[in-house]
Design an enzyme around this catalytic site. Sequence first.
Site, mmCIF file in Angstrom:
data_model
loop_
_atom_site.group_PDB
_atom_site.id
_atom_site.type_symbol
_atom_site.label_atom_id
_atom_site.label_comp_id
_atom_site.label_asym_id
_atom_site.label_seq_id
_atom_site.Cartn_x
_atom_site.Cartn_y
_atom_site.Cartn_z
ATOM 1 C CB SER B 134 32.154 47.376 42.028
ATOM 2 O OG SER B 134 32.572 47.101 40.734
ATOM 3 C CD GLU B 135 28.450 52.685 45.283
ATOM 4 O OE1 GLU B 135 27.250 52.523 45.636
ATOM 5 O OE2 GLU B 135 28.959 53.797 45.049
ATOM 6 N N PRO B 136 28.360 47.423 46.783
ATOM 7 C CG PRO B 136 28.412 47.171 49.117
ATOM 8 C CD PRO B 136 28.768 48.131 48.021
ATOM 9 N N GLY B 139 26.864 46.524 40.699
ATOM 10 C CA GLY B 139 27.916 45.766 40.003
ATOM 11 C C GLY B 139 27.744 45.966 38.514
ATOM 12 C CD GLU B 249 38.376 47.915 34.372
ATOM 13 O OE1 GLU B 249 37.553 48.854 34.404
ATOM 14 O OE2 GLU B 249 38.494 47.068 35.264
ATOM 15 N NE ARG B 250 33.770 46.969 29.866
ATOM 16 C CZ ARG B 250 32.609 47.608 29.952
ATOM 17 N NH1 ARG B 250 32.143 48.266 28.912
ATOM 18 N NH2 ARG B 250 31.924 47.568 31.071
HETATM 19 C C1 FAD Z 1 39.189 40.088 40.558
HETATM 20 C C2 FAD Z 1 38.256 41.239 40.485
HETATM 21 C C3 FAD Z 1 38.750 42.519 40.547
HETATM 22 C C4 FAD Z 1 37.889 43.617 40.517
HETATM 23 N N1 FAD Z 1 38.426 44.861 40.626
HETATM 24 C C5 FAD Z 1 37.599 45.918 40.712
HETATM 25 C C6 FAD Z 1 38.122 47.210 40.951
HETATM 26 O O1 FAD Z 1 39.328 47.397 41.079
HETATM 27 N N2 FAD Z 1 37.275 48.237 41.063
HETATM 28 C C7 FAD Z 1 35.937 48.088 40.929
HETATM 29 O O2 FAD Z 1 35.220 49.056 41.016
HETATM 30 N N3 FAD Z 1 35.387 46.869 40.693
HETATM 31 C C8 FAD Z 1 36.188 45.783 40.595
HETATM 32 N N4 FAD Z 1 35.655 44.535 40.386
HETATM 33 C C9 FAD Z 1 34.199 44.394 40.346
HETATM 34 C C10 FAD Z 1 33.606 43.999 39.011
HETATM 35 O O3 FAD Z 1 33.621 45.066 38.119
HETATM 36 C C11 FAD Z 1 32.173 43.481 39.278
HETATM 37 O O4 FAD Z 1 32.300 42.289 40.019
HETATM 38 C C12 FAD Z 1 31.414 43.231 38.019
HETATM 39 O O5 FAD Z 1 31.107 44.416 37.357
HETATM 40 C C13 FAD Z 1 30.132 42.434 38.268
HETATM 41 O O6 FAD Z 1 29.338 42.981 39.288
HETATM 42 P P1 FAD Z 1 28.805 42.063 40.464
HETATM 43 O O7 FAD Z 1 29.943 41.364 41.049
HETATM 44 O O8 FAD Z 1 27.976 42.901 41.353
HETATM 45 O O9 FAD Z 1 27.879 40.977 39.767
HETATM 46 P P2 FAD Z 1 26.348 41.138 39.350
HETATM 47 O O10 FAD Z 1 26.168 42.390 38.572
HETATM 48 O O11 FAD Z 1 25.481 40.931 40.513
HETATM 49 O O12 FAD Z 1 26.198 39.914 38.349
HETATM 50 C C14 FAD Z 1 25.876 38.574 38.741
HETATM 51 C C15 FAD Z 1 25.583 37.756 37.491
HETATM 52 O O13 FAD Z 1 24.433 38.316 36.841
HETATM 53 C C16 FAD Z 1 24.721 38.619 35.505
HETATM 54 N N5 FAD Z 1 23.978 39.797 35.094
HETATM 55 C C17 FAD Z 1 23.878 40.992 35.726
HETATM 56 N N6 FAD Z 1 23.161 41.851 35.009
HETATM 57 C C18 FAD Z 1 22.794 41.198 33.876
HETATM 58 C C19 FAD Z 1 22.037 41.556 32.725
HETATM 59 N N7 FAD Z 1 21.534 42.776 32.557
HETATM 60 N N8 FAD Z 1 21.860 40.611 31.790
HETATM 61 C C20 FAD Z 1 22.375 39.367 31.936
HETATM 62 N N9 FAD Z 1 23.098 38.981 32.971
HETATM 63 C C21 FAD Z 1 23.310 39.892 33.940
HETATM 64 C C22 FAD Z 1 26.221 38.887 35.489
HETATM 65 O O14 FAD Z 1 26.752 38.727 34.188
HETATM 66 C C23 FAD Z 1 26.726 37.841 36.457
HETATM 67 O O15 FAD Z 1 26.840 36.623 35.794
HETATM 68 C C24 FAD Z 1 36.499 43.423 40.398
HETATM 69 C C25 FAD Z 1 35.989 42.131 40.316
HETATM 70 C C26 FAD Z 1 36.843 41.035 40.365
HETATM 71 C C27 FAD Z 1 36.250 39.676 40.301
#
Ligand code: FAD
Lengths: 371, 394
Positions: B134-136, B139, B249-250
């Site tokens: 993940s990146e800013p 996600g 992972e899933r």
């Molecule tokens: C405890 C924890 C540990 C983690 N560990 C890691 C790690 O080790 N390495 C790593 O790389 N990442 C890690 N992550 C990151 C994680 O994979 C991301 O937070 C996740 O993929 C969601 O991305 P985001 O936070 O940018 O949310 P966003 O993608 O911005 O999502 C925000 C909301 O919008 C919804 N949304 C987004 N796109 C859609 C769509 N197309 N349709 C409908 N709804 C949508 C999402 O479901 C969510 O509800 C971790 C996260 C957590 C919370």
Amino acid sequence: MPLYLTDDQMMLRDSARDFMAGEGSIKQQLRHYRDSNCSDGFGHALWKQFGEMGFTGILVDEADGGLGLGHVEVGIVLEEIGRNLTPSPFLMTAVAVVEALRGTALREKWLPGILSGETVATLAVDEGPKHRPETIAMKADRSGNGFRLSGRKQFVVQGASADFFVVAAHSGEGLTLFAVEKDLKGLSVEGVRLADASIGARIEFDNVEVDSDAVLGEVGEGAAILSRMLGAGRVGAASEMVGLGSAAMGMTVEYLRQRKQFGKLIGEFQVLQHRSAHLYSELEIARAATLKAQQLLDEGSEEAEAMISVAKAKTGSVSTLAVQEGVQMHGGIGMTDEYDIGLYMKRDRVLNELFGDPNYHADKLARMKGY
Amino acid sequence: MTDLDAFRQATRAWLEANCPPEMREPMRDESDAVWGGRNPVFKNDAQKKWMDAMASRGWTVPDWPGDYGGGGLSPAETKVVRQEMAAIGARNPLMSFGISMLGPALLKYGTEEQKKLFLPEIARGEIRWCQGYSEPGAGSDLASLQTRCEDKGDHWLVNGQKVWTSYADQADWIFCLVRTDPQAPKHKGISFLLFDMASPGVSTRPILLISGNSPFCETFFDDVQVPKAQLVGELNKGWDVAKYLLGHEREMISGMGLGGNGESLGAALAERLGRDDSGRLADPLLRADLARFDVDSMAFRAMSERFIDELKAGQGHPALPSMMKYAGTELNKDRHELVMAAGGSNALEWESDSSKGGKAAREWLRTKANSIEGGTSEIQLGIVAKHILQLPGA
Ligand SMILES: Cc1cc2nc3c(=O)[nH]c(=O)nc-3n(C[C@H](O)[C@H](O)[C@H](O)COP(=O)(O)OP(=O)(O)OC[C@H]3O[C@@H](n4cnc5c(N)ncnc54)[C@H](O)[C@@H]3O)c2cc1C
């Protein structure tokens, strides 16, 4: 044992699938008998074909002329019945009643007719609008060398067509099960059509005299047979609901791939996609729980009873979700009698009540777990 | 006696002799987990002894080939080891993203040298890995990631930022998705890179979670040089590796749905809440919720067994891990909502000794991430809709 079907079981599934989708289809069976106002609610010809296919003998021991298979195989057939809403006495006669006859002296009398698809038999357990087998009030008083039965039963599925009923009643010694033949004096059977076009019955027992050889197993020891019979019926109904729910979901997903609104296929709308995916997930879980319960039952495991309640409760709520989403996602056409999805909704409601609804089984599970 | 029975007996005897009694106690919380690594943290000798004993047989990864540090066991034997461990309540000897995520991807996509180099270290718990996906700005839409990776002839040069990198501040190495072709469509310019977190230019900043813990970080790459041989799979085809790894992972995260070791949650809570004269849990509405939860939980457990059995037999839809992840994590959130409801104001305490430092509340909050990490529930539902139900345009 791995939690999927063996090759033999897959073969049975294929032949049951072809048969129910062909001979047992909604058009040929359910609609035909409903629209002709048939007082049985199912076709005797099809029931005989069940006999020819060997389905009626799945649970019957080989020594008694059956196939000597188990509840997993029963479930395979019921899933296809559920998919096609095929009306038949299979669940009541070939599953629940056959389970009740197992190991009893009455086998010889009744099994041949059941195997050939000529005899119809059913259970008379419920006494009120909800399934409460713990509080059976019906009395069986000793009289001569037999018993006199008085009381009333309801929701006796296929009751208007049955040659005999397995009746649960209290004798002085405790709960006792009787195989009561239809023409006895004092017995009045009133067929009632249910929402799904099947026929339930209300039965009044007004001092009905039965011989002591009508007792299934031992006098006063009916509780164990009743529980075996209900267990078989419950997990069977769960399989029927897995089939019903899968078919309702299948029709709905197919519709989402075809119907256009706002210049798009409605299946492109994410809200419908997510609700469909949730339903899929729930259905797969329900299917796994049901197969697990059947395997445990076939292994004679002590954990079977709890898992049967899990299966009945889970499939009940999931198949209800499937038909509710099904009608909603079809829009107006889902409300028409011409379209099949509504038939699934009606049958789901009946199967949910049959042998205890999800609340009954969640409560039963809690009691078994000690809370 | 069949070979498998003999194997079971030998396994039982070995576990009996080698699993220290402390390692048969349930883990009290996340801090009881052993993660290994260059600077491993052991709370007591038993943890180290147990990890080393299992690693010496390859049983931290029983089904990996012996050449790569595994136990070389068949699926049936692996199941026996897990069953026998469960029977004595043996703890997982080694928690590791290397085992649950990177290992399977390397086994499928790694070169022979990469497998020989990295897998045995993972199996022995010598190197701790973190996941740089993940990146800013990337996600759910992970493939839009921007971390740059340029070919500098004798090395790769990496610049960019990751976020939510679990345990980045404690990890030794990272498996990282980087953009190697900025011109290509977004899925086609990504590569899968491995590098040492001690490399010059790597820095991390911990992020505090609502649970009060800080298990993950922002991770920065500033002119990080990476040897050429550390790219896994083909250049610009890292998305295939990334997706394969996400499946694993899933699968791992879906195990969240198996909380409570198969014990009834209602029965466990009834001990604390008390029963009425009829033996029922005294609060009827809570009892009803718990009973429904127990139904769901036992049904999910059967699904999980079926999922694993089908996987081993090569059956089952390839997108099923998404369905399992969705169902398992939502169930785990339900579980902790019920634990909080049953605990009432006791469960609100955040620091007291009697609440074990706010265990219930902190765990409850932690579970909210289950349906986010590894791809959100919404993303999993989208995958099921598209790949299993084949709905249009999903
Ligand atoms: C405890 C924890 C540990 C983690 N560990 C890691 C790690 O080790 N390495 C790593 O790389 N990442 C890690 N992550 C990151 C994680 O994979 C991301 O937070 C996740 O993929 C969601 O991305 P985001 O936070 O940018 O949310 P966003 O993608 O911005 O999502 C925000 C909301 O919008 C919804 N949304 C987004 N796109 C859609 C769509 N197309 N349709 C409908 N709804 C949508 C999402 O479901 C969510 O509800 C971790 C996260 C957590 C919370």
